[in-house]
Design a protein around this motif. Structure first.
Motif, PDB file in Angstrom:
ATOM      1  N   THR A   2     -40.339   1.153 -24.356  1.00 34.28           N
ATOM      2  CA  THR A   2     -39.551   0.323 -25.317  1.00 34.28           C
ATOM      3  C   THR A   2     -40.372  -0.340 -26.599  1.00 34.28           C
ATOM      4  O   THR A   2     -41.244  -1.152 -26.451  1.00 34.28           O
ATOM      5  CB  THR A   2     -38.503   0.230 -24.184  1.00 34.28           C
ATOM      6  OG1 THR A   2     -38.265   1.034 -23.080  1.00 34.28           O
ATOM      7  CG2 THR A   2     -38.095  -1.669 -24.484  1.00 34.28           C
ATOM      8  N   THR A   6     -37.082  -5.187 -27.171  1.00 38.83           N
ATOM      9  CA  THR A   6     -35.569  -4.875 -26.792  1.00 38.83           C
ATOM     10  C   THR A   6     -36.319  -5.489 -25.108  1.00 38.83           C
ATOM     11  O   THR A   6     -35.613  -6.370 -23.971  1.00 38.83           O
ATOM     12  CB  THR A   6     -35.944  -3.276 -26.613  1.00 38.83           C
ATOM     13  OG1 THR A   6     -35.586  -2.871 -27.658  1.00 38.83           O
ATOM     14  CG2 THR A   6     -35.463  -3.198 -25.716  1.00 38.83           C
ATOM     15  N   ARG A   9     -34.831  -9.042 -25.311  1.00 42.40           N
ATOM     16  CA  ARG A   9     -33.629  -9.723 -24.488  1.00 42.40           C
ATOM     17  C   ARG A   9     -33.469  -9.247 -23.633  1.00 42.40           C
ATOM     18  O   ARG A   9     -33.332  -9.723 -23.467  1.00 42.40           O
ATOM     19  CB  ARG A   9     -33.346  -9.097 -25.737  1.00 42.40           C
ATOM     20  CG  ARG A   9     -31.101  -8.471 -25.654  1.00 42.40           C
ATOM     21  CD  ARG A   9     -30.722  -7.683 -26.846  1.00 42.40           C
ATOM     22  NE  ARG A   9     -31.660  -6.337 -26.924  1.00 42.40           N
ATOM     23  CZ  ARG A   9     -32.633  -6.402 -27.828  1.00 42.40           C
ATOM     24  NH1 ARG A   9     -33.108  -6.437 -29.033  1.00 42.40           N
ATOM     25  NH2 ARG A   9     -32.657  -4.632 -28.179  1.00 42.40           N
ATOM     26  N   GLU A  10     -33.924  -8.158 -22.798  1.00 47.87           N
ATOM     27  CA  GLU A  10     -33.592  -7.456 -22.036  1.00 47.87           C
ATOM     28  C   GLU A  10     -33.646  -8.328 -20.692  1.00 47.87           C
ATOM     29  O   GLU A  10     -33.391  -8.985 -19.510  1.00 47.87           O
ATOM     30  CB  GLU A  10     -33.687  -6.098 -21.519  1.00 47.87           C
ATOM     31  CG  GLU A  10     -33.662  -5.423 -21.726  1.00 47.87           C
ATOM     32  CD  GLU A  10     -33.704  -3.534 -21.985  1.00 47.87           C
ATOM     33  OE1 GLU A  10     -35.152  -3.747 -21.794  1.00 47.87           O
ATOM     34  OE2 GLU A  10     -33.457  -2.594 -22.311  1.00 47.87           O
ATOM     35  N   ASP A  11     -34.791  -9.202 -20.257  1.00 46.51           N
ATOM     36  CA  ASP A  11     -35.672 -10.524 -19.761  1.00 46.51           C
ATOM     37  C   ASP A  11     -35.089 -11.284 -20.391  1.00 46.51           C
ATOM     38  O   ASP A  11     -34.285 -12.342 -18.726  1.00 46.51           O
ATOM     39  CB  ASP A  11     -36.827 -10.648 -20.080  1.00 46.51           C
ATOM     40  CG  ASP A  11     -37.890 -11.010 -18.903  1.00 46.51           C
ATOM     41  OD1 ASP A  11     -38.063 -10.747 -17.731  1.00 46.51           O
ATOM     42  OD2 ASP A  11     -38.437 -12.520 -18.987  1.00 46.51           O
ATOM     43  N   ARG A  13     -31.500 -11.286 -20.275  1.00 45.42           N
ATOM     44  CA  ARG A  13     -30.473 -11.694 -19.900  1.00 45.42           C
ATOM     45  C   ARG A  13     -31.135 -11.569 -18.834  1.00 45.42           C
ATOM     46  O   ARG A  13     -29.586 -12.574 -17.829  1.00 45.42           O
ATOM     47  CB  ARG A  13     -29.506 -10.072 -20.693  1.00 45.42           C
ATOM     48  CG  ARG A  13     -29.544 -10.559 -21.904  1.00 45.42           C
ATOM     49  CD  ARG A  13     -29.061  -8.776 -22.123  1.00 45.42           C
ATOM     50  NE  ARG A  13     -28.632  -9.081 -23.678  1.00 45.42           N
ATOM     51  CZ  ARG A  13     -29.243  -7.723 -24.612  1.00 45.42           C
ATOM     52  NH1 ARG A  13     -28.106  -6.336 -24.112  1.00 45.42           N
ATOM     53  NH2 ARG A  13     -28.251  -7.753 -26.017  1.00 45.42           N
ATOM     54  N   ASP A  52     -26.955 -13.865 -26.298  1.00 45.44           N
ATOM     55  CA  ASP A  52     -26.962 -12.961 -25.294  1.00 45.44           C
ATOM     56  C   ASP A  52     -25.539 -13.652 -24.485  1.00 45.44           C
ATOM     57  O   ASP A  52     -25.691 -12.738 -23.234  1.00 45.44           O
ATOM     58  CB  ASP A  52     -28.214 -13.915 -24.750  1.00 45.44           C
ATOM     59  CG  ASP A  52     -29.709 -12.647 -25.603  1.00 45.44           C
ATOM     60  OD1 ASP A  52     -29.719 -12.311 -25.800  1.00 45.44           O
ATOM     61  OD2 ASP A  52     -30.206 -13.636 -24.981  1.00 45.44           O
ATOM     62  N   ARG A  90     -27.568  -2.212 -11.286  1.00 49.57           N
ATOM     63  CA  ARG A  90     -28.205  -2.271 -12.520  1.00 49.57           C
ATOM     64  C   ARG A  90     -27.720  -2.082 -13.762  1.00 49.57           C
ATOM     65  O   ARG A  90     -25.824  -1.879 -13.172  1.00 49.57           O
ATOM     66  CB  ARG A  90     -28.937  -0.423 -12.352  1.00 49.57           C
ATOM     67  CG  ARG A  90     -29.745  -0.563 -11.833  1.00 49.57           C
ATOM     68  CD  ARG A  90     -30.811   0.513 -12.137  1.00 49.57           C
ATOM     69  NE  ARG A  90     -31.521   0.893 -10.926  1.00 49.57           N
ATOM     70  CZ  ARG A  90     -32.622   1.599 -11.019  1.00 49.57           C
ATOM     71  NH1 ARG A  90     -32.890   2.359 -12.225  1.00 49.57           N
ATOM     72  NH2 ARG A  90     -33.534   1.589 -10.245  1.00 49.57           N
ATOM     73  N   GLY A  93     -28.949  -2.726 -20.621  1.00 50.46           N
ATOM     74  CA  GLY A  93     -29.171  -3.746 -21.528  1.00 50.46           C
ATOM     75  C   GLY A  93     -30.541  -5.051 -20.853  1.00 50.46           C
ATOM     76  O   GLY A  93     -30.082  -6.229 -21.465  1.00 50.46           O
ATOM     77  N   VAL A  94     -30.278  -5.182 -19.707  1.00 51.11           N
ATOM     78  CA  VAL A  94     -30.164  -6.114 -18.445  1.00 51.11           C
ATOM     79  C   VAL A  94     -31.805  -5.592 -17.691  1.00 51.11           C
ATOM     80  O   VAL A  94     -31.499  -4.471 -17.360  1.00 51.11           O
ATOM     81  CB  VAL A  94     -29.570  -6.430 -17.499  1.00 51.11           C
ATOM     82  CG1 VAL A  94     -30.370  -7.446 -17.102  1.00 51.11           C
ATOM     83  CG2 VAL A  94     -28.101  -7.217 -18.294  1.00 51.11           C
ATOM     84  N   ARG A  95     -32.933  -6.333 -17.729  1.00 52.32           N
ATOM     85  CA  ARG A  95     -33.850  -6.026 -17.023  1.00 52.32           C
ATOM     86  C   ARG A  95     -34.069  -6.063 -15.576  1.00 52.32           C
ATOM     87  O   ARG A  95     -33.262  -6.970 -15.040  1.00 52.32           O
ATOM     88  CB  ARG A  95     -34.960  -6.689 -17.765  1.00 52.32           C
ATOM     89  CG  ARG A  95     -36.420  -5.871 -16.568  1.00 52.32           C
ATOM     90  CD  ARG A  95     -37.392  -6.972 -17.374  1.00 52.32           C
ATOM     91  NE  ARG A  95     -37.456  -8.057 -16.502  1.00 52.32           N
ATOM     92  CZ  ARG A  95     -38.064  -8.488 -14.990  1.00 52.32           C
ATOM     93  NH1 ARG A  95     -38.284  -7.392 -15.269  1.00 52.32           N
ATOM     94  NH2 ARG A  95     -38.425  -9.428 -14.600  1.00 52.32           N
ATOM     95  N   ARG A  96     -33.734  -5.386 -14.456  1.00 53.24           N
ATOM     96  CA  ARG A  96     -34.092  -4.784 -13.622  1.00 53.24           C
ATOM     97  C   ARG A  96     -35.150  -5.869 -12.269  1.00 53.24           C
ATOM     98  O   ARG A  96     -36.309  -5.952 -12.740  1.00 53.24           O
ATOM     99  CB  ARG A  96     -34.140  -3.486 -12.825  1.00 53.24           C
ATOM    100  CG  ARG A  96     -33.526  -3.544 -11.359  1.00 53.24           C
ATOM    101  CD  ARG A  96     -33.274  -1.978 -10.804  1.00 53.24           C
ATOM    102  NE  ARG A  96     -33.217  -1.901  -9.323  1.00 53.24           N
ATOM    103  CZ  ARG A  96     -33.330  -1.299  -8.509  1.00 53.24           C
ATOM    104  NH1 ARG A  96     -34.316  -0.307  -8.787  1.00 53.24           N
ATOM    105  NH2 ARG A  96     -32.668  -1.449  -7.123  1.00 53.24           N
TER     106      ARG A  96
END
Length: 101
Positions: A2, A6, A9-11, A13, A52, A90, A93-96
């Motif tokens: 990744t 990306t 952005r995921e973090d 969010r 976001d 989950r 597009g959003v970090r777990r």
């Protein structure tokens, strides 16, 4: 692998969702979210935060209300957004979150 944009952005969010989860009424305006994001190493422009938040709203993770003639945007966490912020669900597009975090 990744790319960095990306991952950031995921973090961002995830940070937004987790920050909303900490608020007493699960709602904050984008000005406060921008300040919180900067504290987590995401110093971004307001339009990035707004983007976001709009993305999270389209995903059903937050709702958005515009106040004072469009000058203030307030995001409110949804039940599904809370589940994602806690790692119980989950969403692409959003970090777990990490366990125990």
């Amino acid at each position: 692998m990744t790319d960095l944009a990306t991952l950031q952005r995921e973090d961002r969010r995830l940070v937004i969702l987790r920050t909303l989860a900490e608020d007493i009424d699960y709602s904050l305006n984008t000005s406060i979210l921008q300040t919180v994001l900067a504290g987590y190493g995401h110093g971004v422009a307001r339009d990035v935060v707004d983007g976001d938040v709009q993305w999270l709203a389209e995903a059903g993770l937050v709702t958005v209300e515009t106040l004072t003639g469009g000058r203030v945007t307030v995001a409110t966490l949804t039940g599904h957004g809370l589940d994602v912020s806690q790692g119980m669900a989950r969403h692409p597009g959003v970090r777990r979150p990490r366990p125990g975090a």
